[in-house]
Scaffold this motif. Structure first.
Motif, short mmCIF file in Angstrom:
data_model
loop_
_atom_site.label_atom_id
_atom_site.label_comp_id
_atom_site.label_asym_id
_atom_site.label_seq_id
_atom_site.Cartn_x
_atom_site.Cartn_y
_atom_site.Cartn_z
N UNK A 11 0.85 -1.18 0.00
CA UNK A 11 0.00 0.00 0.00
C UNK A 11 0.89 1.24 0.00
N UNK A 12 0.55 2.19 -0.84
CA UNK A 12 1.24 3.48 -0.86
C UNK A 12 0.43 4.46 -0.03
N UNK A 13 1.11 5.15 0.89
CA UNK A 13 0.42 6.08 1.80
C UNK A 13 1.05 7.46 1.72
N UNK A 14 0.25 8.44 2.07
CA UNK A 14 0.73 9.82 2.19
C UNK A 14 1.47 10.27 0.93
N UNK A 15 0.86 10.01 -0.22
CA UNK A 15 1.43 10.50 -1.47
C UNK A 15 1.26 12.01 -1.53
N UNK A 16 2.33 12.71 -1.87
CA UNK A 16 2.27 14.16 -2.02
C UNK A 16 2.88 14.53 -3.37
N UNK A 17 2.10 15.26 -4.17
CA UNK A 17 2.60 15.76 -5.45
C UNK A 17 3.12 17.17 -5.18
N UNK A 18 4.44 17.31 -5.06
CA UNK A 18 5.03 18.53 -4.51
C UNK A 18 5.31 19.60 -5.55
N UNK A 19 5.81 19.20 -6.70
CA UNK A 19 6.12 20.16 -7.76
C UNK A 19 5.64 19.59 -9.09
N UNK A 20 4.87 20.39 -9.82
CA UNK A 20 4.36 19.97 -11.12
C UNK A 20 5.52 19.65 -12.06
N UNK A 48 5.00 7.03 1.20
CA UNK A 48 5.47 5.98 2.10
C UNK A 48 4.91 4.66 1.59
N UNK A 49 5.77 3.67 1.40
CA UNK A 49 5.34 2.36 0.94
C UNK A 49 5.36 1.41 2.13
N UNK A 50 4.27 0.70 2.34
CA UNK A 50 4.19 -0.13 3.54
C UNK A 50 3.52 -1.46 3.24
N UNK A 51 4.10 -2.52 3.76
CA UNK A 51 3.48 -3.84 3.65
C UNK A 51 2.29 -3.89 4.60
N UNK A 52 1.17 -4.39 4.11
CA UNK A 52 -0.04 -4.47 4.94
C UNK A 52 -0.59 -5.88 4.87
N UNK A 53 -1.35 -6.24 5.87
CA UNK A 53 -2.00 -7.54 5.86
C UNK A 53 -3.00 -7.60 4.72
N UNK A 54 -3.18 -8.79 4.18
CA UNK A 54 -4.13 -8.94 3.08
C UNK A 54 -5.54 -8.64 3.59
N UNK A 80 -3.30 4.48 -1.34
CA UNK A 80 -3.57 3.87 -2.64
C UNK A 80 -3.24 2.38 -2.52
N UNK A 81 -4.21 1.55 -2.86
CA UNK A 81 -4.02 0.11 -2.69
C UNK A 81 -4.60 -0.67 -3.86
N UNK A 82 -3.80 -1.56 -4.40
CA UNK A 82 -4.25 -2.42 -5.49
C UNK A 82 -4.85 -3.70 -4.92
N UNK A 83 -5.99 -4.11 -5.46
CA UNK A 83 -6.64 -5.35 -5.05
C UNK A 83 -6.53 -6.42 -6.13
N UNK A 84 -6.44 -5.98 -7.39
CA UNK A 84 -6.37 -6.90 -8.51
C UNK A 84 -5.81 -6.15 -9.71
N UNK A 85 -5.50 -6.85 -10.76
CA UNK A 85 -4.98 -6.20 -11.97
C UNK A 85 -5.99 -5.19 -12.51
N UNK A 86 -5.47 -4.02 -12.92
CA UNK A 86 -6.35 -2.99 -13.50
C UNK A 86 -6.43 -3.09 -15.01
N UNK A 87 -5.95 -4.20 -15.56
CA UNK A 87 -5.99 -4.36 -17.01
C UNK A 87 -7.42 -4.27 -17.54
N UNK A 88 -8.40 -4.73 -16.74
CA UNK A 88 -9.79 -4.72 -17.19
C UNK A 88 -10.61 -3.58 -16.57
#
Length: 210
Positions: free
Chosen positions: A1-10, A50-56, A166-174
């Motif tokens: 899971x990606x946490x606390x994403x900040x877009x700092x400079x365009x 911040x990238x963090x391992x989380x329980x399923x 931001x957390x992925x649960x499955x492929x976003x291909x579809x």
């Protein structure tokens, strides 16, 4: 899971734009991540997270797509949405034209169900990403269709500043839909939650606190 994403400079993309991405493991087991470029010899931090391992997590229940469509009877085309952004000084090129339609609820409050798809010219790139940046971007574009925001005539520039989780649960291909729900809005900021769904309503990715 990606946490606390900040877009700092365009970051404006030029013909050639060297980018550095660095992940550093901290003492408490999380990973600090940052994206930088060099501008006139100086390092500029563009984004961090911040990238963090989380329980399923338990599998999220799928949405009833027919019910969602019935709840969102107001239709906007992708072209109308791009014209709306164009009037606010944001122009999207062909790679970012994957917002094909936006369905919204009526009146204040409510939500947006957007139809999305990567343009054919870049669809072959999907396998290289957990979620293709252009697909994530069109989900962010869908926020502008929200009834509380789309009726704003001040011309305020709307750009993403950050994401809580931001957390992925499955492929976003579809991926086929982005479901946008308003958390809060003020004169200076808007916060929404976004879920990326396939055509059957299964949740592929969650964006909490955009």
């Amino acid at each position: 899971e990606a946490r606390d994403l900040v877009f700092e400079e365009l970051l404006l993309l030029e013909g050639h734009t060297p980018i550095s991405a660095v992940a550093s493991l901290t003492s408490d087991g999380v990973t600090d991540f940052q994206v930088t470029t060099r501008l006139e010899g100086q390092e500029v931090r563009r984004a961090s997270a911040v990238l963090q391992t989380v329980d399923e997590a338990p599998e999220k229940a799928a949405y009833d797509v027919a019910a969602l469509l019935a709840e969102h009877p107001v239709d906007l085309t992708g072209a109308e949405m791009r014209d709306w952004y164009d009037a606010r000084g944001i122009q999207y090129g062909p790679a970012f034209s994957g917002l094909t339609a936006a369905h919204t609820t009526q009146g204040p409050g409510g939500s947006v169900l957007a139809e999305v798809a990567l343009p054919g010219s870049i669809r072959s790139q999907q396998g290289a990403y957990g979620i293709h940046p252009a697909l994530l971007d069109v989900c962010f574009q869908a926020v502008g269709a929200h009834p509380d925001l789309h009726t704003d005539h001040t011309g305020t520039l709307m750009l993403p500043l950050g994401v809580r989780r931001l957390r992925a649960h499955s492929s976003t291909r579809n991926a086929h839909y982005c479901y946008v729900q308003l958390v809060n809005a003020s004169a200076g900021s808007v916060e929404v939650d976004v879920e990326v769904l396939d055509e059957h309503g299964a949740v592929l990715l969650t964006v909490g606190g955009l």
